[in-house]
Design an enzyme around this catalytic site. Structure first.
Site, short mmCIF file in Angstrom:
data_model
loop_
_atom_site.label_atom_id
_atom_site.label_comp_id
_atom_site.label_asym_id
_atom_site.label_seq_id
_atom_site.Cartn_x
_atom_site.Cartn_y
_atom_site.Cartn_z
CG ASP A 136 70.36 29.19 -52.20
OD1 ASP A 136 69.60 28.23 -52.40
OD2 ASP A 136 70.56 29.67 -51.07
CG HIS A 185 69.53 27.86 -48.18
ND1 HIS A 185 69.14 28.02 -49.49
CD2 HIS A 185 68.47 27.33 -47.54
CE1 HIS A 185 67.90 27.63 -49.64
NE2 HIS A 185 67.45 27.19 -48.49
CB SER A 232 65.40 24.95 -49.24
OG SER A 232 65.01 26.28 -49.28
#
Lengths: 82, 653
Positions: free
Chosen positions: B32, B105, B435
């Protein structure tokens, strides 16, 4: 455009490594140098791919793909977060 | 995350998922945008020594030292050579050339999968509670492969390569691309190598829903995860000058003095461009929006950017309306100004008032956090949908999991909207997407791995799929928010994940690397294409008849050729492995109002040993000129205690 360099993922058929090489990384490097004296390997993969990443012109990529032991020369792809 | 452990029943199953060492020997690798190691979600209080087999580490680099690793965050590496070779050296004033997460994220997904328990978590008071990852006793390792400019596949391959070396047990990838075939897809290629090493690879299905054929990460050796909602919402109410009220959602946490009727204006009428209704950068006329509530339409630009545009133009508030693409799905954002998101129907009604009243006014009221929202889960409109565009006979997505309005850890570099102008800093943020659902399944897979360390990735995925549910407790079918109707296996795969059942599925559909090689032969892959995926010389046996219907997948996608004369039959073979007590399983087939005949042979399977295997075949026969609309059903095996349930999706191409 032909001179512009891009990153490619080069997949090699490891079982076809010529006997003169005792290490696949040397074989990879020799293959790369056969199409470009100056090109460097960005990554050499071990587990996920038998091959490496390198920066080449389209012409060099095309030429490399014709070499014995080369499975494919795929242009870089950018993935996105979901 | 807060609330999803409860929603998934994890709070009631502490004895099923013991806080044993086995649980904390499982390591989840996350590819990520990096990690913010200082977050409490990576606190290692109470953790024992890291497993001896672990080879990972924290790479020392700018503002990230090897000391950042501990017994929770056991690894953090970064891979930027591909990115820098293409876009030039990283500008370290803009992003960290280190595993540090400048985006948020990665911290969000890593803490969702395996974050430690954190009391008193919330975003400005919203979604408050005790945050914890799905596998909060597992360890986590970050492989930063995504940068401001994107996630370059040469870096992704390097990250996966290293994660395998380091010996992760689960790999979580909340990223993807649209790829024409498995042998050209780096995530599929890397995942094959990981699968061979016993690593379960869980990937996001993509946010291109509700369009059909919109999936990413479709390879059968990948666990492909779609997104659903949970039973929590953040209601906001838009009250109009004509006395009407409309419900929406909001995460606004500004000054409550805002609560008063203000003039309401449609962005499309306060702009100097044709797409002014979208509130994109530089399109609003300040004189026309100053001090007013602005109605913007979703589309093109990021939702949070629209809020910033309205605020920058002097707007006092924003109502953001869905369009047909997202229907009634309500995704909450931490806007920089008082804002509410409303569904398409409410949006149309507000516009009707707006265009009919000479002095339209509105007020936005904020309702905070509400739980026990029903129906839940519903399939998120944005969740990508099947059929599988590469192999229609492999049903994807595999499963859905919580992916809407999920609270989890966040970076310290940017605010909750991620916009440069947002100078707020938060420990936790609420965001949505596949996600977010992917790391839920990654963490749940780690939980199951902790209970059954000997299970293969395919067995773990099978357990998650055959125990997933597609009906609510009241018996109603799961709803697809994009249509308001029942969702189908092309939307929810096997259904919504149910980890408590998954830990004891009774039987599993196991698949090994050779089975996948035979699958590639069935796809008529050349030796070279197979070599690219499997890194070996493998020649398909020209005398053998390979079929994709022989891949031992826990679900069924049947693809008939439309208009073929005469009835045609397609045969599938499956093998079930007993992972529970001895028992006799009987099959039931349900395919409501379907002209397709489904025959399962034999109809009974008896098991006496653990790991005993029994096979069966399924024949699907479509009468000639049958209906060419999709048909759905289920094939279930039950011994009275366990139900091993598989979805069936029948379509005509």
């Amino acid at each position: 455009a032909m001179e512009e360099k891009k990153t490619y993922i080069i997949h090699m058929a490891k079982s076809q490594m010529p006997a003169i090489f005792d290490d696949h990384t040397h074989w990879y490097d020799a293959s790369l140098k056969s199409v470009s004296e100056s090109a460097e390997m960005i990554y050499v993969y071990k587990n996920v791919v038998h091959g490496f990443a390198a920066r080449l012109t389209a012409q060099q990529a095309e030429s490399l793909e014709t070499q014995p032991g080369i499975l494919s020369v795929l242009p870089e792809v950018i993935y996105q977060l979901h | 995350t807060t609330r999803t452990p409860l929603f998934l029943g994890l709070d009631r199953s502490v004895n099923i998922f013991p806080e044993s060492d086995a649980m904390s020997d499982v390591i989840v690798g996350v590819l990520d945008t990096g990690v913010w190691p200082e977050r409490k979600s990576f606190d290692d209080t109470g953790f024992g020594p890291v497993p001896d087999s672990w080879k990972g580490e924290c790479e020392s680099s700018t503002n990230f030292s090897s000391a950042m690793c501990n017994r929770k965050l056991v690894g953090a590496r970064y891979f930027s050579r591909g990115y820098e070779t293409t876009l030039g050296p990283i500008d370290e004033s803009k992003e960290s050339k280190s595993p540090r997460d400048d985006d948020g994220h990665g911290t969000h997904t890593a803490s969702t999968a395996a974050g430690s328990v954190v009391e008193g978590a919330s975003l400005f008071g919203y979604a408050s509670g005790t945050a914890r990852g799905m596998a909060y006793r597992a360890r986590v390792a970050m492989y930063k492969v995504c940068w401001l400019g994107g996630c370059f596949n040469s870096d992704i391959l390097a990250g996966m390569d290293k994660a395998i070396d380091d010996k992760v047990d689960v790999l979580s990838l909340s990223l993807g691309g649209s790829t024409p075939d498995y042998y050209k897809d780096s995530i599929a290629i890397g995942a094959f190598a990981a699968m061979e090493k016993g690593i379960l690879v869980s990937c996001s299905a993509g946010n291109a829903g509700p369009n059909q054929f919109s999936l990413a990460n479709q390879a059968p050796w990948i666990t492909t995860v779609g997104a659903g909602t949970i039973d929590r919402d953040f209601p906001a109410y838009v009250s109009l000058g004509n006395g009407k009220n409309f419900s929406g959602v909001s995460l606004y946490a500004g000054d409550s003095s805002f609560n008063k009727m203000l003039p309401l204006v449609y962005a499309g009428n306060a702009s100097n461009v044709t797409s002014g209704n979208l509130c994109m950068m530089g399109t609003l006329i300040p004189e026309k929006v100053k001090g007013k509530i602005v109605l913007c339409d979703r589309g093109i630009s990021a939702r949070v950017q629209k809020g910033f545009v309205v605020k920058a133009a002097g707007g006092a508030g924003m109502v953001l309306t869905n369009t047909a693409a997202n229907g009634e799905e309500l995704v909450a954002d931490a806007h920089l100004l008082p804002a509410a998101a409303v569904g398409q129907k409410a949006g149309d009604a507000i516009k009707k008032y707006l265009f009919s009243d000479p002095n339209p006014t509105a007020e936005i009221l904020f309702g905070g956090t509400k739980v026990d929202i029903q129906p839940s889960p519903v399939v998120a409109a944005f969740s990508s949908r099947g059929p599988n565009s590469i192999t229609p006979e492999i049903l994807k997505p595999d499963i859905i999991a919580p992916g809407v309005n999920i609270l989890a850890g966040w970076t310290g570099t940017v605010g909750p909207t991620g916009m440069a102008e947002d100078d707020r800093r938060v420990e936790f943020n609420i965001i949505s997407g596949t996600s977010m659902s992917c790391p839920h399944v990654s963490g749940l897979a780690a939980l199951i791995k902790g209970v059954h360390p000997e299970w293969s990735p395919a067995a773990i995925r099978s357990a998650l799929m055959t125990t997933a549910y597609t009906v609510y407790e009241n018996g109603g079918a799961l709803v697809d928010v994009a249509t308001g109707k029942p969702s189908t296996p092309f939307d929810h795969g096997a259904g919504h994940v149910d980890p408590v059942s998954a830990v004891n599925p009774g039987l599993v559909y196991d698949i090994n690397a050779d089975d996948y090689l035979n699958f590639l032969c069935a796809l008529k892959y050349s030796p070279s294409q197979i070599n690219m995926i499997a890194r070996r010389n493998f020649t398909c046996d020209s005398r053998k008849k390979y079929s994709v219907t022989d891949l031992n997948y826990p679900s069924f996608a049947v693809s008939f050729v439309a208009g073929s004369d005469g009835s045609n039959t397609i045969k599938y073979s499956r093998t079930l492995t007993n992972v529970g007590p001895a028992g006799t399983y009987k099959v039931t087939v349900s395919s409501p109002n379907s002209s397709v005949k489904i025959i399962v042979e034999p109809e009974t399977l008896s098991f006496t040993q653990i790991n005993e295997k029994k096979s069966y075949t399924v024949s699907f026969t479509a009468p000639s000129k049958s209906s060419v609309t999709d048909v759905f059903g289920r094939i279930e095996w039950s011994d009275g205690k366990h139900v091993v349930s598989s979805p069936v999706a029948i379509s005509w191409s």
